[in-house]
Write a protein that holds these residues in place. Sequence first.
Motif, short mmCIF file in Angstrom:
data_model
loop_
_atom_site.label_atom_id
_atom_site.label_comp_id
_atom_site.label_asym_id
_atom_site.label_seq_id
_atom_site.Cartn_x
_atom_site.Cartn_y
_atom_site.Cartn_z
N LEU A 334 9.24 3.82 0.44
CA LEU A 334 9.36 2.48 0.51
C LEU A 334 10.66 2.18 0.02
N PRO A 335 11.24 0.96 0.60
CA PRO A 335 12.32 0.49 0.05
C PRO A 335 12.53 -0.08 -1.45
N SER A 336 13.47 -0.03 -2.02
CA SER A 336 13.55 -0.20 -3.33
C SER A 336 13.14 -1.75 -3.39
N PHE A 337 13.28 -2.76 -2.73
CA PHE A 337 12.99 -3.91 -2.72
C PHE A 337 11.63 -4.39 -2.54
N ALA A 338 10.77 -3.32 -2.04
CA ALA A 338 9.20 -3.58 -1.80
C ALA A 338 8.55 -3.68 -3.25
N SER A 339 7.65 -4.51 -3.40
CA SER A 339 6.55 -4.75 -4.50
C SER A 339 5.44 -3.76 -4.50
N ILE A 340 5.49 -2.76 -5.37
CA ILE A 340 4.40 -1.66 -5.32
C ILE A 340 3.31 -2.04 -6.28
N LYS A 341 2.78 -3.26 -6.04
CA LYS A 341 1.58 -3.44 -6.95
C LYS A 341 0.44 -3.49 -6.27
N ASN A 342 -0.46 -4.68 -6.22
CA ASN A 342 -1.61 -4.96 -5.34
C ASN A 342 -1.65 -6.57 -5.29
N PRO A 343 -0.89 -7.23 -4.19
CA PRO A 343 -0.71 -6.62 -2.90
C PRO A 343 0.79 -5.66 -2.93
N VAL A 344 0.66 -4.54 -2.00
CA VAL A 344 1.91 -4.15 -1.79
C VAL A 344 2.56 -4.89 -0.83
N ASP A 345 3.90 -5.23 -1.03
CA ASP A 345 4.66 -6.34 -0.48
C ASP A 345 5.83 -5.32 0.34
N LEU A 346 5.66 -5.26 1.42
CA LEU A 346 6.66 -4.45 2.22
C LEU A 346 7.99 -5.28 2.48
N THR A 347 7.74 -6.57 2.32
CA THR A 347 8.52 -7.81 2.72
C THR A 347 8.72 -7.88 4.38
N VAL A 348 9.73 -8.78 4.62
CA VAL A 348 9.72 -9.06 5.88
C VAL A 348 10.52 -7.69 6.82
N GLU A 349 11.12 -6.90 6.17
CA GLU A 349 11.42 -5.59 6.94
C GLU A 349 10.47 -4.42 6.93
N GLY A 350 9.31 -4.69 6.70
CA GLY A 350 8.21 -3.70 6.71
C GLY A 350 8.06 -3.16 8.11
N THR A 351 7.98 -1.99 8.15
CA THR A 351 8.03 -1.34 9.91
C THR A 351 6.39 -0.82 9.89
N GLY A 352 6.32 -0.33 11.03
CA GLY A 352 4.90 0.24 11.52
C GLY A 352 4.87 1.42 10.79
N GLU A 353 5.67 2.30 10.47
CA GLU A 353 5.64 3.61 9.71
C GLU A 353 5.41 3.19 8.34
N GLN A 354 5.96 2.36 7.82
CA GLN A 354 5.86 1.98 6.28
C GLN A 354 4.25 1.45 6.00
N TYR A 355 3.96 0.58 6.95
CA TYR A 355 2.18 0.07 7.03
C TYR A 355 1.44 1.19 7.11
N ARG A 356 1.80 2.51 8.18
CA ARG A 356 0.98 3.37 7.92
C ARG A 356 1.04 4.27 6.91
N ASP A 357 2.03 4.63 6.28
CA ASP A 357 2.25 5.33 5.17
C ASP A 357 1.63 4.66 3.89
N ALA A 358 2.03 3.50 3.72
CA ALA A 358 1.54 2.72 2.51
C ALA A 358 -0.38 2.77 2.60
N LEU A 359 -0.79 2.56 3.51
CA LEU A 359 -2.29 2.30 3.78
C LEU A 359 -2.85 3.73 3.53
N ALA A 360 -2.38 4.71 4.61
CA ALA A 360 -2.83 6.31 4.39
C ALA A 360 -2.80 6.85 2.90
N ASN A 361 -1.80 6.47 2.31
CA ASN A 361 -1.54 7.09 1.00
C ASN A 361 -2.51 6.23 0.04
N ALA A 362 -2.21 5.07 -0.11
CA ALA A 362 -2.92 4.33 -1.40
C ALA A 362 -4.32 4.06 -1.07
#
Length: 677
Positions: A334-362
Amino acid sequence: MIYQDLFYPAGVAVFGSVKPGKLAAVIINRLKEGNMPNVYAVNPKAQGMENVPGCDSVLKLKGQVQLAVIAAPAAIVKDILEECGQAGIKAAAIITSGFSEAGNVQGEQELLEIASRYGMRFVGPNCAGVVNTHSNLLATLETRPPKGNIAIISQSGAVGGILMSMAKAQKIGISKFVSFGNGLDLNMMEFLEWMKTDDETKVVAIYMEAVKNGRAFMKVLSELTEIKPVVIVKAGHSSAGQRAALSHTGSMAGVDAVFDAALGQCGAVRAESLEDLFDICRGFSALPEIKGERVLIVTNSGGPGVMTTDKSEEVRLSLPEPSQNMKETLGKFLPSFASIKNPVDLTVEGTGEQYRDALANALEEYDAAVALYIGTPYLKSAPIAEGIIQAGKSTGKPIAVSLSVGTDMNESLDRLEQEGIPAFISGERAVKVFAKMAQYYKCKKLGKTFEASSMPTVGTVLPNNLLEPDVKELLQKNNISVPPYSFVHTAEEAAQSGEELGWPVVIKVVSPQIIHKSDVGGVLLGIDSPNKAREAFKTLEKIAEGRDFRGAIMYHMLDLGREVIIGLTNDASFGPVVVFGLGGIYTEVLKDVVFKVAPVDEKTALTMIKSIKSYKLLEGIRGGKSIDMQFLAKTISELSYFPFKYTNIREMDLNPVFAYEDGVIAVDARIVTDNEA
């Protein structure tokens, strides 16, 4: 066999006028819209419709018809039913109104007599018909829904029509629909019983307005929820119009509160509205089991993520932050500016791959996830949807979605639905669904809190106008602790009893005509000498002047424990109900009470204690020690069996009950029997 004929008929006869706009004509059009073969119009003129043949008597169709749909005038329905019986038809849906709902009770009895004579069963009268999308049966006036695995049982034809329209508009798949109208023959209970064996139905949705035999309903409902989820929405949340009860317990018990408790004890899920009903059913219909209450939120926008978080806490879901190890894992992609808490905020630049990887791992650390995507009018949402779909496949855990804005939104939503990932209007509605699903699976795992086996109906009949000393004796006999007491009839007896009990004492008036003693000054505290005991007794005599004064009850003044109330009342549908809550202002003002249909075991009683909002006060705060929870649970359970041991109890209060670190004492108690005014 009856349900085979009702929902899987090879031939259907529709009775009534087929002129344009008439009910029979509408029903025939619906049947043909659903591609139902072998439809016949039956009317005196043998008029047909387009490619639907007409016939003047169903006897000419003997052996070709299994289901009769009757939309003829009420005056001739009995004649039609008689002819159907002669033709060997065993199932009917009577759409026609004008029976008991219009005061025509005799007409209904005639229908029952005819059906009974021929071994026939019917839905209605005054109903909206039946639907089975798996057999192309659309014997209804309502909208044709998509095929699916949600069965709808509605007590109201109008509400049933709304649900069918909603199902079509929202593309929600329906397996069966039945509106049973007056429920003269086939009714809610029998359809619930059958739903246990219907493999085409995964979840049952119910709209209802009233329950006649509450305990029989609970028995069938408990058995069904062991097999599949049942979601119920009920009209009538208010307790307005209830009898003004004599006791605190009766005044606290509202019809809706008891109904809500009954559903919980059976493992059913309560919906707040028709929209809520469909949301929850869609969750059960599409998603795998949610095995806990730990939920992850992944979003590309802070505001909706915060609102979803707020709703999650409101519905009592858990939203812990990812572990430190998981944060490090997520931080690798995830990019450095993403918030890795809960919610995990990918920000407006979040991509389909980032949604996939964040959900699959977390999701390794969570039981379910909500994915929020708030796009822009010029970007595609499909890549986000594909990323979420891939995460769902890789984890096998429930993922709900809320997508907003995008050039291909409809296509993305359709794609998610095809893959079994429901999309909701908002994250708030998604987490409400997760909360209800978690409630159902948790209840199923722990087991029901309603014992379906019938309680004994033969017990002791108590005399009317029991006095407090009588009630205290009864409590002691049934293992409920009361303080040592004396029942005195003279001032001298009061002085002597005070010496025996130990000063200081409490002295209370005893009169069947004084219900709430403290309201008339009939409770005197801190009496610490023989003379004061004599004076106190004379004071109570004066207070009761002109009333039936029986004496006074005395006991040693107790150390104040945590004050609670335990009571019993009788509900018109469900019978005896046990009530628990904190005493004092918590009862009178905050109404912090919980209900269960009686009887309850100690395990269930403990859940009652823990479910009140003020439970922390019993558990102990700011260094305070917990009360004796097990002893309190035992007391609640013991009291819940009273209506089955003493069959004429209408209401009963233990109020107040003092709960201590090492025991519970019922300080005051009263019983109202059935024949008391």
